[in-house]
Design a protein around this motif. Structure first.
Motif, mmCIF file in Angstrom:
data_model
loop_
_atom_site.group_PDB
_atom_site.id
_atom_site.type_symbol
_atom_site.label_atom_id
_atom_site.label_comp_id
_atom_site.label_asym_id
_atom_site.label_seq_id
_atom_site.Cartn_x
_atom_site.Cartn_y
_atom_site.Cartn_z
ATOM 1 N N ALA A 67 -24.282 -5.531 -76.526
ATOM 2 C CA ALA A 67 -24.121 -5.676 -77.807
ATOM 3 C C ALA A 67 -23.440 -7.066 -78.210
ATOM 4 O O ALA A 67 -23.995 -7.843 -78.999
ATOM 5 C CB ALA A 67 -23.253 -4.603 -78.608
ATOM 6 N N GLU A 68 -22.763 -7.460 -77.467
ATOM 7 C CA GLU A 68 -21.766 -8.850 -77.772
ATOM 8 C C GLU A 68 -22.901 -9.637 -77.364
ATOM 9 O O GLU A 68 -23.334 -11.015 -78.296
ATOM 10 C CB GLU A 68 -20.830 -8.888 -76.865
ATOM 11 C CG GLU A 68 -20.046 -10.448 -77.101
ATOM 12 C CD GLU A 68 -18.656 -10.576 -76.582
ATOM 13 O OE1 GLU A 68 -18.317 -11.453 -76.487
ATOM 14 O OE2 GLU A 68 -18.191 -9.296 -76.060
ATOM 15 N N ASP A 69 -23.552 -9.886 -76.291
ATOM 16 C CA ASP A 69 -24.658 -10.684 -76.043
ATOM 17 C C ASP A 69 -25.909 -10.947 -76.775
ATOM 18 O O ASP A 69 -26.299 -11.856 -77.377
ATOM 19 C CB ASP A 69 -25.027 -10.638 -74.476
ATOM 20 C CG ASP A 69 -24.106 -10.848 -73.410
ATOM 21 O OD1 ASP A 69 -23.028 -11.588 -73.794
ATOM 22 O OD2 ASP A 69 -24.361 -10.544 -72.297
ATOM 23 N N VAL A 70 -26.341 -9.682 -77.381
ATOM 24 C CA VAL A 70 -27.521 -9.612 -78.194
ATOM 25 C C VAL A 70 -27.149 -9.979 -79.576
ATOM 26 O O VAL A 70 -27.867 -10.963 -80.152
ATOM 27 C CB VAL A 70 -28.080 -8.303 -78.127
ATOM 28 C CG1 VAL A 70 -29.289 -8.003 -79.112
ATOM 29 C CG2 VAL A 70 -28.648 -7.751 -76.840
ATOM 30 N N ASP A 71 -26.117 -9.768 -79.940
ATOM 31 C CA ASP A 71 -25.493 -10.463 -81.220
ATOM 32 C C ASP A 71 -25.231 -11.812 -81.105
ATOM 33 O O ASP A 71 -25.737 -12.424 -82.229
ATOM 34 C CB ASP A 71 -23.910 -9.804 -81.435
ATOM 35 C CG ASP A 71 -23.600 -10.257 -82.763
ATOM 36 O OD1 ASP A 71 -23.859 -9.710 -83.835
ATOM 37 O OD2 ASP A 71 -22.672 -11.164 -82.786
ATOM 38 N N ARG A 72 -25.103 -12.496 -80.259
ATOM 39 C CA ARG A 72 -25.236 -13.687 -80.319
ATOM 40 C C ARG A 72 -26.413 -14.430 -80.326
ATOM 41 O O ARG A 72 -26.757 -15.464 -80.856
ATOM 42 C CB ARG A 72 -24.191 -14.420 -78.996
ATOM 43 C CG ARG A 72 -22.803 -14.271 -79.025
ATOM 44 C CD ARG A 72 -21.919 -14.575 -77.886
ATOM 45 N NE ARG A 72 -22.253 -16.207 -77.833
ATOM 46 C CZ ARG A 72 -21.903 -16.708 -76.569
ATOM 47 N NH1 ARG A 72 -21.488 -15.946 -75.478
ATOM 48 N NH2 ARG A 72 -21.877 -18.024 -76.406
ATOM 49 N N LEU A 73 -27.191 -13.797 -79.452
ATOM 50 C CA LEU A 73 -28.629 -14.292 -79.268
ATOM 51 C C LEU A 73 -29.329 -14.129 -80.704
ATOM 52 O O LEU A 73 -29.950 -15.117 -81.159
ATOM 53 C CB LEU A 73 -29.255 -13.489 -78.336
ATOM 54 C CG LEU A 73 -28.945 -13.883 -76.859
ATOM 55 C CD1 LEU A 73 -29.415 -12.606 -76.040
ATOM 56 C CD2 LEU A 73 -29.521 -15.052 -76.484
ATOM 57 N N VAL A 74 -29.440 -13.015 -81.264
ATOM 58 C CA VAL A 74 -29.738 -12.756 -82.684
ATOM 59 C C VAL A 74 -29.599 -13.799 -83.737
ATOM 60 O O VAL A 74 -30.192 -14.392 -84.328
ATOM 61 C CB VAL A 74 -29.782 -11.295 -83.034
ATOM 62 C CG1 VAL A 74 -30.259 -10.998 -84.431
ATOM 63 C CG2 VAL A 74 -30.659 -10.334 -82.035
ATOM 64 N N SER A 75 -28.221 -13.909 -83.574
ATOM 65 C CA SER A 75 -27.597 -14.692 -84.665
ATOM 66 C C SER A 75 -28.041 -16.135 -84.455
ATOM 67 O O SER A 75 -28.412 -16.776 -85.515
ATOM 68 C CB SER A 75 -25.991 -14.740 -84.449
ATOM 69 O OG SER A 75 -25.243 -15.608 -85.478
ATOM 70 N N GLU A 76 -28.031 -16.635 -83.437
ATOM 71 C CA GLU A 76 -28.460 -17.932 -83.218
ATOM 72 C C GLU A 76 -30.024 -18.268 -83.217
ATOM 73 O O GLU A 76 -30.464 -19.170 -84.110
ATOM 74 C CB GLU A 76 -28.366 -18.496 -81.655
ATOM 75 C CG GLU A 76 -26.687 -18.701 -81.169
ATOM 76 C CD GLU A 76 -26.303 -19.809 -81.974
ATOM 77 O OE1 GLU A 76 -26.764 -20.828 -82.268
ATOM 78 O OE2 GLU A 76 -25.103 -19.750 -82.402
ATOM 79 N N LEU A 77 -30.775 -17.271 -83.042
ATOM 80 C CA LEU A 77 -32.475 -17.351 -82.923
ATOM 81 C C LEU A 77 -32.836 -17.356 -84.547
ATOM 82 O O LEU A 77 -33.741 -18.098 -84.953
ATOM 83 C CB LEU A 77 -32.992 -16.281 -82.151
ATOM 84 C CG LEU A 77 -33.014 -16.700 -80.742
ATOM 85 C CD1 LEU A 77 -33.612 -15.568 -79.745
ATOM 86 C CD2 LEU A 77 -33.380 -18.122 -80.286
ATOM 87 N N VAL A 78 -32.015 -16.392 -85.346
ATOM 88 C CA VAL A 78 -32.182 -16.332 -86.748
ATOM 89 C C VAL A 78 -31.853 -17.352 -87.521
ATOM 90 O O VAL A 78 -32.544 -18.123 -88.283
ATOM 91 C CB VAL A 78 -31.683 -15.027 -87.389
ATOM 92 C CG1 VAL A 78 -31.767 -15.030 -88.705
ATOM 93 C CG2 VAL A 78 -32.328 -13.604 -86.858
#
Length: 164
Positions: free
Chosen positions: A76-87
């Motif tokens: 969850a923490e890694d995906v949260d960072r990825l989604v936040s940056e890409l969006v």
């Protein structure tokens, strides 16, 4: 007869009613669907977000709810960072809509952020934080107006990873 008294806290220069954005409503509805079990068997999710700043927190909320439903709290923490940056990156170029898609199968979580605006450039821009992608995922890329990533969710090797 005694009437109940309702006290209202009024803060100067602040609206009394907070308006919820389309993205916020989408996140709330998706969360309710997951909690109600309507999406219990789904191993894929896709959301069409308005290209507004509210897309980032809404995308993060929806991602967190889905990962929890899929039993992927460790990622969850890694995906949260990825989604936040890409969006966030997609918002720099999109004029209308952004699609966020996630699915999990065979030990991989794949995420895609797509600019579905009709007036956008023909291809997605290279993400600003390429090193973040390189450190958190097994592989990522750009295909047209889509930036995608794959993250290993189980004890397996990424099928697309290049040997160092």
């Amino acid at each position: 007869m005694l009437q109940p008294q309702v006290e209202q806290s009024v803060v100067p220069d602040q609206p009394a009613l907070r308006m919820v954005s389309w993205n916020g409503l989408l996140a709330m509805a998706d969360g309710l669907a997951v909690r109600a079990g309507w999406t219990r068997q789904d191993r894929a999710a896709s959301w069409l977000l308005s290209a507004r700043p509210s897309a980032v927190p809404s995308a993060r909320r929806m991602t967190a709810v889905r990962l929890a439903a899929w039993g992927l709290q460790e990622q969850a923490e890694d995906v949260d960072r990825l989604v936040s940056e890409l969006v966030t990156d997609a918002l720099r170029h999109a004029t209308d809509k952004i699609r966020l898609s996630l699915w999990v199968e065979e030990g991989l979580l794949r995420g895609e952020v797509e600019d579905v605006s009709t007036q956008a450039a023909a291809t997605a821009a290279k993400p600003r934080h390429v090193t973040l992608l390189g450190h958190l995922v097994c592989c990522w890329g750009i295909a047209g107006k889509v930036v995608w990533f794959e993250l290993v969710t189980s004890e397996r090797d990424c099928p697309h990873a290049h040997p160092d």
